[in-house]
Design a protein around this motif. Structure first.
Motif, mmCIF file in Angstrom:
data_model
loop_
_atom_site.group_PDB
_atom_site.id
_atom_site.type_symbol
_atom_site.label_atom_id
_atom_site.label_comp_id
_atom_site.label_asym_id
_atom_site.label_seq_id
_atom_site.Cartn_x
_atom_site.Cartn_y
_atom_site.Cartn_z
ATOM 1 N N LEU A 51 0.822 -1.211 0.000
ATOM 2 C CA LEU A 51 0.000 0.000 0.000
ATOM 3 C C LEU A 51 0.857 1.262 0.000
ATOM 4 O O LEU A 51 0.505 2.255 -0.648
ATOM 5 C CB LEU A 51 -0.952 -0.012 1.202
ATOM 6 N N GLN A 52 1.979 1.229 0.696
ATOM 7 C CA GLN A 52 2.878 2.385 0.714
ATOM 8 C C GLN A 52 3.491 2.612 -0.667
ATOM 9 O O GLN A 52 3.593 3.740 -1.140
ATOM 10 C CB GLN A 52 3.985 2.218 1.760
ATOM 11 N N HIS A 53 3.874 1.535 -1.353
ATOM 12 C CA HIS A 53 4.427 1.661 -2.713
ATOM 13 C C HIS A 53 3.378 2.237 -3.671
ATOM 14 O O HIS A 53 3.707 3.046 -4.551
ATOM 15 C CB HIS A 53 4.917 0.307 -3.229
ATOM 16 N N ILE A 54 2.122 1.830 -3.496
ATOM 17 C CA ILE A 54 1.042 2.368 -4.340
ATOM 18 C C ILE A 54 0.855 3.849 -4.040
ATOM 19 O O ILE A 54 0.756 4.675 -4.955
ATOM 20 C CB ILE A 54 -0.262 1.577 -4.131
ATOM 21 N N ALA A 55 0.820 4.210 -2.745
ATOM 22 C CA ALA A 55 0.627 5.612 -2.358
ATOM 23 C C ALA A 55 1.770 6.494 -2.853
ATOM 24 O O ALA A 55 1.551 7.644 -3.246
ATOM 25 C CB ALA A 55 0.501 5.714 -0.838
ATOM 26 N N ASP A 56 2.989 5.971 -2.846
ATOM 27 C CA ASP A 56 4.155 6.732 -3.310
ATOM 28 C C ASP A 56 4.252 6.812 -4.833
ATOM 29 O O ASP A 56 5.111 7.515 -5.362
ATOM 30 C CB ASP A 56 5.453 6.103 -2.770
ATOM 31 N N GLY A 57 3.413 6.050 -5.534
ATOM 32 C CA GLY A 57 3.450 6.043 -6.991
ATOM 33 C C GLY A 57 4.510 5.121 -7.567
ATOM 34 O O GLY A 57 4.766 5.138 -8.767
ATOM 35 N N ASP A 58 5.130 4.293 -6.721
ATOM 36 C CA ASP A 58 6.153 3.356 -7.190
ATOM 37 C C ASP A 58 5.550 2.113 -7.841
ATOM 38 O O ASP A 58 6.231 1.407 -8.578
ATOM 39 C CB ASP A 58 7.035 2.895 -6.023
ATOM 40 N N LEU A 59 4.295 1.847 -7.548
ATOM 41 C CA LEU A 59 3.631 0.640 -8.037
ATOM 42 C C LEU A 59 2.332 1.046 -8.707
ATOM 43 O O LEU A 59 1.453 1.653 -8.092
ATOM 44 C CB LEU A 59 3.359 -0.318 -6.870
ATOM 45 N N SER A 60 2.201 0.727 -9.973
ATOM 46 C CA SER A 60 1.017 1.081 -10.743
ATOM 47 C C SER A 60 0.001 -0.058 -10.689
ATOM 48 O O SER A 60 0.362 -1.235 -10.783
ATOM 49 C CB SER A 60 1.405 1.356 -12.200
ATOM 50 N N THR A 61 -1.263 0.304 -10.556
ATOM 51 C CA THR A 61 -2.320 -0.712 -10.516
ATOM 52 C C THR A 61 -3.364 -0.514 -11.615
ATOM 53 O O THR A 61 -4.349 -1.249 -11.653
ATOM 54 C CB THR A 61 -3.026 -0.682 -9.145
ATOM 55 N N GLU A 62 -3.161 0.460 -12.495
ATOM 56 C CA GLU A 62 -4.158 0.740 -13.520
ATOM 57 C C GLU A 62 -4.434 -0.461 -14.426
ATOM 58 O O GLU A 62 -5.545 -0.659 -14.893
ATOM 59 C CB GLU A 62 -3.737 1.934 -14.392
ATOM 60 N N HIS A 63 -3.414 -1.260 -14.679
ATOM 61 C CA HIS A 63 -3.573 -2.400 -15.588
ATOM 62 C C HIS A 63 -4.450 -3.511 -14.997
ATOM 63 O O HIS A 63 -4.877 -4.413 -15.703
ATOM 64 C CB HIS A 63 -2.200 -2.972 -15.944
ATOM 65 N N LEU A 64 -4.716 -3.450 -13.705
ATOM 66 C CA LEU A 64 -5.509 -4.506 -13.079
ATOM 67 C C LEU A 64 -6.995 -4.400 -13.394
ATOM 68 O O LEU A 64 -7.713 -5.394 -13.347
ATOM 69 C CB LEU A 64 -5.296 -4.489 -11.558
ATOM 70 N N ALA A 65 -7.461 -3.210 -13.701
ATOM 71 C CA ALA A 65 -8.874 -2.993 -14.033
ATOM 72 C C ALA A 65 -8.989 -2.758 -15.522
ATOM 73 O O ALA A 65 -8.620 -1.703 -16.019
ATOM 74 C CB ALA A 65 -9.420 -1.799 -13.255
#
Length: 135
Positions: free
Chosen positions: A89-103
């Motif tokens: 969750l911290q990596h997502i909040a920092d923008g280090d981990l993208s989740t757009e491709h999951l949806a």
């Protein structure tokens, strides 16, 4: 152990599928063994199967004969998500981990039945439909 390759128990209604559905509806089975059985049938001779996740119940009609005849290695472990969730969750909040491709498909909640239909039949490349609340 003979098996017809033309029948996929995960999606085709056959005796094993119907049996599992009845047991689930009667609350006699907590887990869904269809995927586990299909993984064993699909594994090559001398192959390995690793079961990761949370299985809480018993799996009946376990294809032990197919597993032994293929000289398979079967291993399992629990998924330790609670340990890693804060970091993820911290990596997502920092923008280090993208989740757009999951949806793959975003739609309003009132389109839920249509979204589930698209996902079920893999229409328009639907891998995951995400429903947004109307605000």
């Amino acid at each position: 152990m003979a098996r017809s390759s033309s029948v996929n128990a995960c999606t085709s209604p056959g005796p094993a599928y119907v049996y599992d559905q009845v047991k689930q509806q009667l609350r006699l089975q907590s887990d869904r063994p269809t995927a586990l059985r299909e993984a064993i049938y699909a594994c090559r001779k001398g192959g390995s199967l690793f079961i990761l996740g949370v299985f809480g119940g018993f799996v009946d009609k376990f294809p032990l004969c197919a597993m032994v005849n293929k000289s398979m290695t079967v291993r399992g472990a629990q998924q330790h998500g609670h340990r890693y969730i804060p970091q993820i969750l911290q990596h997502i909040a920092d923008g280090d981990l993208s989740t757009e491709h999951l949806a793959t498909h975003m739609m309003p909640l009132d389109q839920g039945p249509h979204g589930y239909e698209m996902f079920k039949y893999k229409q328009d490349g639907c891998v995951r439909a995400v429903f947004q609340l109307d605000r």
